[in-house]
Every structure is written in C-alpha cells, then in structure tokens.
Design a protein around this motif. Structure first.
Motif, PDB file in Angstrom:
ATOM      1  N   THR A 167       0.796  -1.149   0.117  1.00 45.24           N
ATOM      2  CA  THR A 167       0.022   0.035   0.005  1.00 45.24           C
ATOM      3  C   THR A 167       0.886   1.227  -0.030  1.00 45.24           C
ATOM      4  OG1 THR A 167      -0.098  -0.127   2.417  1.00 45.24           O
ATOM      5  CG2 THR A 167      -1.846  -1.179   1.245  1.00 45.24           C
ATOM      6  N   LEU A 168       0.548   2.310  -0.971  1.00 42.77           N
ATOM      7  CA  LEU A 168       1.284   3.529  -0.840  1.00 42.77           C
ATOM      8  C   LEU A 168       0.159   4.336  -0.384  1.00 42.77           C
ATOM      9  CD1 LEU A 168       3.271   2.023  -2.837  1.00 42.77           C
ATOM     10  CD2 LEU A 168       3.258   4.282  -4.003  1.00 42.77           C
ATOM     11  N   VAL A 169       0.514   4.509   0.853  1.00 41.30           N
ATOM     12  CA  VAL A 169      -0.505   5.257   1.863  1.00 41.30           C
ATOM     13  C   VAL A 169      -0.456   6.984   1.590  1.00 41.30           C
ATOM     14  CG1 VAL A 169      -1.280   5.570   4.230  1.00 41.30           C
ATOM     15  CG2 VAL A 169      -0.276   3.584   3.448  1.00 41.30           C
ATOM     16  N   PHE A 170      -1.626   7.376   0.950  1.00 42.81           N
ATOM     17  CA  PHE A 170      -1.456   8.719   0.395  1.00 42.81           C
ATOM     18  C   PHE A 170      -3.087   9.160   0.053  1.00 42.81           C
ATOM     19  CE2 PHE A 170      -1.812  11.425  -3.056  1.00 42.81           C
ATOM     20  CZ  PHE A 170      -1.220  12.628  -2.641  1.00 42.81           C
ATOM     21  N   PRO A 171      -3.437  10.257   0.443  1.00 42.13           N
ATOM     22  CA  PRO A 171      -2.799  11.586   0.833  1.00 42.13           C
ATOM     23  C   PRO A 171      -3.168  11.370   2.597  1.00 42.13           C
ATOM     24  CG  PRO A 171      -4.925  12.266   0.182  1.00 42.13           C
ATOM     25  CD  PRO A 171      -4.787  10.552  -0.224  1.00 42.13           C
ATOM     26  N   ILE A 172      -1.778  11.540   3.276  1.00 40.01           N
ATOM     27  CA  ILE A 172      -1.875  11.593   4.646  1.00 40.01           C
ATOM     28  C   ILE A 172      -2.020  13.031   5.182  1.00 40.01           C
ATOM     29  CG2 ILE A 172      -0.712  11.020   6.833  1.00 40.01           C
ATOM     30  CD1 ILE A 172       0.707   8.705   5.470  1.00 40.01           C
ATOM     31  N   ASP A 173      -3.168  13.396   5.417  1.00 40.51           N
ATOM     32  CA  ASP A 173      -3.416  15.043   5.866  1.00 40.51           C
ATOM     33  C   ASP A 173      -4.572  15.091   6.741  1.00 40.51           C
ATOM     34  OD1 ASP A 173      -5.372  14.141   4.110  1.00 40.51           O
ATOM     35  OD2 ASP A 173      -4.966  15.611   2.446  1.00 40.51           O
ATOM     36  N   GLY A 174      -4.409  14.336   7.903  1.00 38.47           N
ATOM     37  CA  GLY A 174      -5.515  14.401   8.886  1.00 38.47           C
ATOM     38  C   GLY A 174      -6.783  13.863   8.609  1.00 38.47           C
ATOM     39  N   GLU A 175      -7.863  14.497   8.610  1.00 44.80           N
ATOM     40  CA  GLU A 175      -9.131  13.801   8.477  1.00 44.80           C
ATOM     41  C   GLU A 175     -10.058  14.905   7.529  1.00 44.80           C
ATOM     42  OE1 GLU A 175     -11.214  11.458  11.434  1.00 44.80           O
ATOM     43  OE2 GLU A 175      -9.124  11.195  12.564  1.00 44.80           O
ATOM     44  N   ARG A 176      -9.526  15.169   6.653  1.00 48.68           N
ATOM     45  CA  ARG A 176      -9.950  16.262   5.587  1.00 48.68           C
ATOM     46  C   ARG A 176     -11.552  15.547   5.161  1.00 48.68           C
ATOM     47  NH1 ARG A 176      -9.717  15.534   0.763  1.00 48.68           N
ATOM     48  NH2 ARG A 176      -7.771  14.327   0.706  1.00 48.68           N
ATOM     49  N   GLU A 177     -12.501  16.556   5.007  1.00 51.28           N
ATOM     50  CA  GLU A 177     -13.804  15.916   4.301  1.00 51.28           C
ATOM     51  C   GLU A 177     -13.577  16.015   2.981  1.00 51.28           C
ATOM     52  OE1 GLU A 177     -17.013  17.784   6.049  1.00 51.28           O
ATOM     53  OE2 GLU A 177     -16.597  17.323   7.960  1.00 51.28           O
ATOM     54  N   GLY A 178     -14.605  15.247   2.353  1.00 51.20           N
ATOM     55  CA  GLY A 178     -14.533  15.354   1.000  1.00 51.20           C
ATOM     56  C   GLY A 178     -13.407  14.655   0.362  1.00 51.20           C
ATOM     57  N   THR A 209       7.953  15.972  -3.334  1.00 51.21           N
ATOM     58  CA  THR A 209       6.657  16.606  -3.572  1.00 51.21           C
ATOM     59  C   THR A 209       5.645  16.160  -2.606  1.00 51.21           C
ATOM     60  OG1 THR A 209       7.094  16.501  -6.015  1.00 51.21           O
ATOM     61  CG2 THR A 209       4.786  16.778  -5.436  1.00 51.21           C
ATOM     62  N   PHE A 210       5.708  14.855  -1.956  1.00 57.20           N
ATOM     63  CA  PHE A 210       4.780  14.383  -1.071  1.00 57.20           C
ATOM     64  C   PHE A 210       5.409  13.829   0.280  1.00 57.20           C
ATOM     65  CE2 PHE A 210       3.274  13.324  -5.228  1.00 57.20           C
ATOM     66  CZ  PHE A 210       2.024  14.133  -5.583  1.00 57.20           C
ATOM     67  N   ARG A 211       6.501  14.626   0.558  1.00 55.73           N
ATOM     68  CA  ARG A 211       7.093  14.099   1.747  1.00 55.73           C
ATOM     69  C   ARG A 211       6.156  14.470   3.056  1.00 55.73           C
ATOM     70  NH1 ARG A 211      11.845  11.572   2.816  1.00 55.73           N
ATOM     71  NH2 ARG A 211      12.883  12.646   1.274  1.00 55.73           N
ATOM     72  N   GLY A 212       6.031  13.669   3.915  1.00 58.00           N
ATOM     73  CA  GLY A 212       5.061  13.616   4.940  1.00 58.00           C
ATOM     74  C   GLY A 212       3.553  13.414   4.663  1.00 58.00           C
ATOM     75  N   ARG A 213       3.382  13.292   3.356  1.00 64.19           N
ATOM     76  CA  ARG A 213       1.954  12.807   2.907  1.00 64.19           C
ATOM     77  C   ARG A 213       1.804  11.339   2.405  1.00 64.19           C
ATOM     78  NH1 ARG A 213      -0.671  16.708  -0.866  1.00 64.19           N
ATOM     79  NH2 ARG A 213      -2.450  15.616   0.148  1.00 64.19           N
ATOM     80  N   LYS A 214       3.055  10.987   2.153  1.00 61.38           N
ATOM     81  CA  LYS A 214       2.758   9.334   1.595  1.00 61.38           C
ATOM     82  C   LYS A 214       3.875   8.381   2.463  1.00 61.38           C
ATOM     83  CE  LYS A 214       4.209   9.151  -2.765  1.00 61.38           C
ATOM     84  NZ  LYS A 214       4.136   8.656  -4.077  1.00 61.38           N
ATOM     85  N   LYS A 215       3.332   7.281   2.585  1.00 62.73           N
ATOM     86  CA  LYS A 215       4.115   6.001   3.173  1.00 62.73           C
ATOM     87  C   LYS A 215       3.966   4.868   2.464  1.00 62.73           C
ATOM     88  CE  LYS A 215       4.701   7.260   7.946  1.00 62.73           C
ATOM     89  NZ  LYS A 215       4.188   6.729   9.385  1.00 62.73           N
ATOM     90  N   VAL A 216       5.024   3.937   2.229  1.00 58.57           N
ATOM     91  CA  VAL A 216       4.846   2.719   1.645  1.00 58.57           C
ATOM     92  C   VAL A 216       4.798   1.775   2.901  1.00 58.57           C
ATOM     93  CG1 VAL A 216       6.168   0.887   0.324  1.00 58.57           C
ATOM     94  CG2 VAL A 216       6.552   3.436  -0.184  1.00 58.57           C
ATOM     95  N   ILE A 217       3.788   1.033   2.901  1.00 58.38           N
ATOM     96  CA  ILE A 217       3.582   0.052   3.797  1.00 58.38           C
ATOM     97  C   ILE A 217       3.344  -1.471   3.224  1.00 58.38           C
ATOM     98  CG2 ILE A 217       2.187  -0.722   5.890  1.00 58.38           C
ATOM     99  CD1 ILE A 217       1.792   2.252   6.719  1.00 58.38           C
ATOM    100  N   VAL A 218       3.989  -2.525   3.613  1.00 56.91           N
ATOM    101  CA  VAL A 218       3.849  -3.611   3.190  1.00 56.91           C
ATOM    102  C   VAL A 218       3.014  -4.651   4.286  1.00 56.91           C
ATOM    103  CG1 VAL A 218       4.713  -5.597   1.929  1.00 56.91           C
ATOM    104  CG2 VAL A 218       5.826  -3.314   1.508  1.00 56.91           C
ATOM    105  N   TRP A 219       2.284  -5.469   3.958  1.00 56.00           N
ATOM    106  CA  TRP A 219       1.271  -6.063   4.625  1.00 56.00           C
ATOM    107  C   TRP A 219       1.567  -7.781   4.200  1.00 56.00           C
ATOM    108  CZ3 TRP A 219      -1.184  -2.941   8.397  1.00 56.00           C
ATOM    109  CH2 TRP A 219      -1.251  -1.747   7.875  1.00 56.00           C
ATOM    110  N   ARG A 220       1.664  -8.719   5.193  1.00 58.82           N
ATOM    111  CA  ARG A 220       1.316  -9.926   4.962  1.00 58.82           C
ATOM    112  C   ARG A 220       0.070 -10.744   5.457  1.00 58.82           C
ATOM    113  NH1 ARG A 220       5.567 -13.227   3.325  1.00 58.82           N
ATOM    114  NH2 ARG A 220       7.136 -11.772   4.139  1.00 58.82           N
ATOM    115  N   LYS A 221      -0.501 -11.423   4.540  1.00 59.62           N
ATOM    116  CA  LYS A 221      -1.555 -12.168   5.055  1.00 59.62           C
ATOM    117  C   LYS A 221      -1.090 -13.602   6.061  1.00 59.62           C
ATOM    118  CE  LYS A 221      -5.827 -14.526   3.787  1.00 59.62           C
ATOM    119  NZ  LYS A 221      -6.611 -15.088   2.616  1.00 59.62           N
ATOM    120  N   VAL A 222      -1.793 -13.557   7.077  1.00 59.06           N
ATOM    121  CA  VAL A 222      -1.474 -14.601   8.018  1.00 59.06           C
ATOM    122  C   VAL A 222      -2.284 -15.883   7.853  1.00 59.06           C
ATOM    123  CG1 VAL A 222      -0.703 -13.061   9.722  1.00 59.06           C
ATOM    124  CG2 VAL A 222      -2.979 -13.655   9.859  1.00 59.06           C
TER     125      VAL A 222
END
Length: 222
Positions: A167-178, A209-222
C-alpha cells in the motif's frame, strides 16, 4: 499554469464528475476520457520501483499479482518486469484499460501482464484465482470511506495465505472531509485489514513533492 494549479483544478473537476455521475463506472470513465487524471504522472511510482529493487522485502518468486485501479498500467508493468509475476491490471474504466494495453504492447513483459475491465469488489475468490501479491496506490483513497470495510474483506478473500499487500498510503493529511482523493492514515488500513494481516515493512516516501503525506507499507496475510 503551474503543475500544482493544474492538479488542483483537475481534482475539483474530478469531484464534480463523481458527484454528478450516474455511478462509479460512468464517473471514472468520463474522467479518463476527458483527461481528468491528476494522479497520473506518466510513469510508474518511484516508491514502488525503489521497493521492488531494494531487497527490503522478500517477494514471491512466482505466482500472480493484482493491481486494482491500474489506470494506464505503469505499476503493473513494473511488478511484472521486476518480480516476474503474472500480473493482472484491473480498472472499471474502458478508456484506462485500452490505454494500459497500448502501453504494454510489444514490451518485454507483455506476456506477463493482462488488463481487465472489471470491478474489484465483484471479484470471485476461487482457489485457483487467488493472488500472491496485491498493489494499491490511488485505489484506497479513491473509494468512498464507507467502502473501506468492503475493501479490507475483499483483500482478505482474494489473497493466498502468506500473500503480500503493498500500500502506498496517500494522501496523509489529517481527516479532511471530501474527496476523492479521500484522506487516509496508516491506521485506516490497519482497521479494515484487521487481524488477518500483519505489517512487515514501512518507509517514508523519497518523493519530495509528497514528503510527510505518503508512506509505503507492506502487509502479509497470516
């Protein structure tokens, strides 16, 4: 006109299309036809390219991968070429899938990639069709938050035990509506994936460009 202004204008136009569309297929197809695609940078995501090349995560050595909301197919091509997985790119927009097929045509990974016009939430979880890897970038943030629980359930249904979810987690910007794109946080993914998935990797983006607003997270199914 600056790139930033152009993207902002496209986001506003996209939201209008979603609000007025007869349904998701109609709205996203119109967006692709009209070129209202602020998420499309014309190439694969640098964070994905870095991840698959870095050796930071042990990826499956064979099997099947899925890219829902694949757009023009850049990321599907990267997964196929670097990981050598049979990769399915999926989008509800006919125009997007046609563009993806043109982009991959005659490339050295063409035999490893297929593109489908389909709805992710309608996928059937037949044992022979389960995936070893799923990649999500602007899919989670594009769907309405009310659909996120269904997203988590479907990810669990279509993935093999031990499968990876990038998952490329984006946009991390609080809980903006819309939206779209709707605001996200890493915990939003954790909440809907539940105890069926464990996080195995996390990294901040290298994209200034997206520093602080995007992360890479990898998950594994158990």
């Amino acid at each position: 006109m600056s790139d930033e202004f152009s993207r902002d204008a496209q986001v506003l136009r996209l939201r209008e299309l979603i609000a007025k569309g007869a349904g998701p297929e109609d709205a996203w197809e119109t967006a692709w036809k009209d070129g209202v695609t602020p998420w499309d940078r014309g190439h694969a995501q640098e964070d994905l390219v870095e991840l698959v090349k870095s050796g930071s995560v042990e990826f499956p050595s064979n099997g099947r991968a899925l890219v829902p909301g694949c757009g023009k197919g850049y990321d599907a091509a990267i997964i196929a070429s670097h990981l050598r997985l049979q990769t399915v790119g999926m989008d509800i927009s006919t125009t997007a899938v046609e563009e993806a097929k043109r982009n991959i045509h005659s490339s050295d990974t063409e035999s490893l990639v297929s593109f489908q016009i389909a709805d992710f939430f309608s996928l059937k979880a037949e044992p022979e069709d389960l995936f070893d890897l799923v990649y999500d970038y602007t899919f989670f943030c594009a769907i309405h938050p009310s659909m996120r629980v269904s997203w988590g359930k479907k990810m669990t249904e279509i993935a093999k035990p031990g499968a990876l979810l990038i998952t490329l987690v984006f946009p991390i910007d609080g809980e903006r509506e819309g939206g779209p794109p709707y605001s996200v946080k890493p915990e939003f993914y954790r909440d809907v994936l539940g105890d069926k998935w464990v996080q195995i990797f996390e990294k901040e983006t290298n994209d200034e460009t997206f520093r602080g607003r995007k992360k890479v997270i990898v998950w594994r199914k158990v």
